[in-house]
Motif scaffolding. Structure first.
Motif, PDB file in Angstrom:
ATOM      1  N   THR A  18       4.274   1.580  -5.936  1.00  0.00           N
ATOM      2  CA  THR A  18       5.690   1.973  -6.065  1.00  0.00           C
ATOM      3  C   THR A  18       6.162   2.058  -7.508  1.00  0.00           C
ATOM      4  N   GLY A  19       5.380   1.529  -8.429  1.00  0.00           N
ATOM      5  CA  GLY A  19       5.802   1.491  -9.826  1.00  0.00           C
ATOM      6  C   GLY A  19       6.739   0.350 -10.160  1.00  0.00           C
ATOM      7  N   LEU A  20       7.107  -0.457  -9.184  1.00  0.00           N
ATOM      8  CA  LEU A  20       8.059  -1.542  -9.412  1.00  0.00           C
ATOM      9  C   LEU A  20       7.355  -2.786  -9.954  1.00  0.00           C
ATOM     10  N   LEU A  21       8.077  -3.511 -10.774  1.00  0.00           N
ATOM     11  CA  LEU A  21       7.590  -4.744 -11.387  1.00  0.00           C
ATOM     12  C   LEU A  21       8.276  -5.959 -10.746  1.00  0.00           C
ATOM     13  N   PRO A  22       7.772  -7.175 -10.996  1.00  0.00           N
ATOM     14  CA  PRO A  22       8.409  -8.360 -10.420  1.00  0.00           C
ATOM     15  C   PRO A  22       9.902  -8.457 -10.729  1.00  0.00           C
ATOM     16  N   GLU A  23      10.322  -8.009 -11.889  1.00  0.00           N
ATOM     17  CA  GLU A  23      11.743  -8.095 -12.241  1.00  0.00           C
ATOM     18  C   GLU A  23      12.608  -7.077 -11.493  1.00  0.00           C
ATOM     19  N   ARG A  73     -23.501  -3.248   5.421  1.00  0.00           N
ATOM     20  CA  ARG A  73     -24.184  -4.501   5.763  1.00  0.00           C
ATOM     21  C   ARG A  73     -23.263  -5.393   6.595  1.00  0.00           C
ATOM     22  N   ARG A  74     -22.031  -5.495   6.172  1.00  0.00           N
ATOM     23  CA  ARG A  74     -21.013  -6.230   6.920  1.00  0.00           C
ATOM     24  C   ARG A  74     -19.833  -5.282   7.085  1.00  0.00           C
ATOM     25  N   PRO A  75     -19.766  -4.568   8.204  1.00  0.00           N
ATOM     26  CA  PRO A  75     -18.675  -3.585   8.367  1.00  0.00           C
ATOM     27  C   PRO A  75     -17.305  -4.248   8.458  1.00  0.00           C
ATOM     28  N   CYS A  76     -16.341  -3.588   7.859  1.00  0.00           N
ATOM     29  CA  CYS A  76     -14.946  -4.024   7.940  1.00  0.00           C
ATOM     30  C   CYS A  76     -14.372  -3.470   9.237  1.00  0.00           C
ATOM     31  N   ILE A  77     -13.996  -4.368  10.150  1.00  0.00           N
ATOM     32  CA  ILE A  77     -13.458  -3.905  11.436  1.00  0.00           C
ATOM     33  C   ILE A  77     -11.931  -3.848  11.432  1.00  0.00           C
ATOM     34  N   GLY A  78     -11.314  -4.398  10.374  1.00  0.00           N
ATOM     35  CA  GLY A  78      -9.858  -4.383  10.318  1.00  0.00           C
ATOM     36  C   GLY A  78      -9.326  -5.118   9.110  1.00  0.00           C
ATOM     37  N   GLN A  79      -8.019  -5.312   9.120  1.00  0.00           N
ATOM     38  CA  GLN A  79      -7.328  -5.985   8.024  1.00  0.00           C
ATOM     39  C   GLN A  79      -6.689  -7.268   8.544  1.00  0.00           C
ATOM     40  N   LYS A  80      -6.654  -8.275   7.708  1.00  0.00           N
ATOM     41  CA  LYS A  80      -5.830  -9.453   7.977  1.00  0.00           C
ATOM     42  C   LYS A  80      -4.831  -9.516   6.841  1.00  0.00           C
ATOM     43  N   GLN A  81      -3.549  -9.652   7.199  1.00  0.00           N
ATOM     44  CA  GLN A  81      -2.490  -9.452   6.220  1.00  0.00           C
ATOM     45  C   GLN A  81      -1.473 -10.582   6.187  1.00  0.00           C
ATOM     46  N   VAL A  82      -0.965 -10.809   4.989  1.00  0.00           N
ATOM     47  CA  VAL A  82       0.250 -11.587   4.775  1.00  0.00           C
ATOM     48  C   VAL A  82       1.302 -10.564   4.385  1.00  0.00           C
ATOM     49  N   TRP A  83       2.460 -10.614   5.047  1.00  0.00           N
ATOM     50  CA  TRP A  83       3.538  -9.659   4.792  1.00  0.00           C
ATOM     51  C   TRP A  83       4.655 -10.319   4.005  1.00  0.00           C
ATOM     52  N   PHE A  84       5.176  -9.576   3.034  1.00  0.00           N
ATOM     53  CA  PHE A  84       6.271 -10.043   2.189  1.00  0.00           C
ATOM     54  C   PHE A  84       7.493  -9.172   2.412  1.00  0.00           C
ATOM     55  N   LEU A  85       8.655  -9.807   2.460  1.00  0.00           N
ATOM     56  CA  LEU A  85       9.922  -9.095   2.477  1.00  0.00           C
ATOM     57  C   LEU A  85      10.519  -9.216   1.084  1.00  0.00           C
ATOM     58  N   LEU A  86      10.770  -8.060   0.466  1.00  0.00           N
ATOM     59  CA  LEU A  86      11.340  -8.011  -0.874  1.00  0.00           C
ATOM     60  C   LEU A  86      12.661  -7.252  -0.837  1.00  0.00           C
ATOM     61  N   ARG A  87      13.566  -7.648  -1.696  1.00  0.00           N
ATOM     62  CA  ARG A  87      14.814  -6.895  -1.874  1.00  0.00           C
ATOM     63  C   ARG A  87      14.749  -6.230  -3.235  1.00  0.00           C
ATOM     64  N   MET A  88      14.958  -4.901  -3.259  1.00  0.00           N
ATOM     65  CA  MET A  88      14.943  -4.167  -4.510  1.00  0.00           C
ATOM     66  C   MET A  88      16.232  -4.460  -5.259  1.00  0.00           C
ATOM     67  N   THR A  89      16.112  -4.875  -6.514  1.00  0.00           N
ATOM     68  CA  THR A  89      17.268  -5.258  -7.318  1.00  0.00           C
ATOM     69  C   THR A  89      17.513  -4.290  -8.474  1.00  0.00           C
ATOM     70  N   CYS A  90      16.798  -3.182  -8.491  1.00  0.00           N
ATOM     71  CA  CYS A  90      16.915  -2.213  -9.582  1.00  0.00           C
ATOM     72  C   CYS A  90      17.375  -0.858  -9.033  1.00  0.00           C
ATOM     73  N   GLU A  91      17.555   0.072  -9.920  1.00  0.00           N
ATOM     74  CA  GLU A  91      17.901   1.438  -9.537  1.00  0.00           C
ATOM     75  C   GLU A  91      16.676   2.131  -8.931  1.00  0.00           C
ATOM     76  N   GLU A  92      16.921   3.075  -8.025  1.00  0.00           N
ATOM     77  CA  GLU A  92      15.827   3.815  -7.391  1.00  0.00           C
ATOM     78  C   GLU A  92      14.982   4.583  -8.398  1.00  0.00           C
ATOM     79  N   ALA A  93      15.543   4.906  -9.543  1.00  0.00           N
ATOM     80  CA  ALA A  93      14.804   5.662 -10.567  1.00  0.00           C
ATOM     81  C   ALA A  93      13.559   4.916 -11.045  1.00  0.00           C
ATOM     82  N   HIS A  94      13.497   3.596 -10.820  1.00  0.00           N
ATOM     83  CA  HIS A  94      12.324   2.820 -11.217  1.00  0.00           C
ATOM     84  C   HIS A  94      11.138   3.050 -10.288  1.00  0.00           C
TER      85      HIS A  94
END
Length: 181
Positions: free
Chosen positions: A58-63, A89-110
């Motif tokens: 997304t081009g967004l930074l932690p700030e 050799r060891r096929p990847c059958i899927g993903q295991k995920q941790v999901w994060f909810l973030l609030r964008m605090t900057c302008e959309e132009a970022h």
């Protein structure tokens, strides 16, 4: 990195604006839309991987964001059989995920989808909170449902309930404990 069960550790990012709408991006050269997500390196924590993927996709930074919450443990999905590389050799059958909810605090132009040599997305838009459940590829739907249901109370609290219904269109009332970091 594939775990002994065949799953690749991964992080998912639900990026929300102040109106409770979610960042929804189109895969480059495809018709599929999804949340930003990506694999974890062996030396990364989920949060470190999330910030790296956020920047890459997304081009967004932690700030530019505020971390509001995350799912506890791993949420898993299996890839369709046609997507599993059987000759590995060891096929990847899927993903295991941790999901994060973030609030964008900057302008959309970022938001910049073109910061890497191989961008993941070529377009994005804001969608209603529960919209992704009806529009993500089928094999990811259950993980999206669990992540959104778990994080909905946090999103509602932050937005004052603006644009986030008390129930999702698939499963009804949302009654899941909140988890703050």
């Amino acid at each position: 990195m594939i775990d002994p069960d065949g799953y690749r550790p991964n992080v998912g990012i639900i990026l929300m604006n102040d109106l409770g709408r979610l960042f929804w991006a189109r895969r480059i050269h495809r018709d599929g839309w999804q949340f930003p997500q990506g694999g974890m390196n062996t030396d990364e924590t989920p949060e470190e991987a999330m910030f790296r993927e956020l920047r890459e996709e997304t081009g967004l930074l932690p700030e530019h964001v505020e971390v509001l919450g995350q799912t506890p443990g791993w949420l898993r999905y299996k890839l369709p059989y046609r997507a599993v590389r059987q000759r590995e050799r060891r096929p990847c059958i899927g993903q295991k995920q941790v999901w994060f909810l973030l609030r964008m605090t900057c302008e959309e132009a970022h938001v910049r989808l073109d910061l890497t040599e191989t961008p993941e997305f070529d377009d994005w838009r804001w969608v209603d909170f529960w919209y992704p459940l009806d529009h993500v590829v089928t094999f990811k739907r259950e993980v999206y449902t669990h992540a959104l249901r778990f994080l909905a109370p946090v999103a509602r609290e932050v937005t004052g309930g603006v644009n986030i219904a008390e129930s999702d269109p698939i499963g009804g009332a949302v009654e899941i404990k909140r988890h703050f970091r």
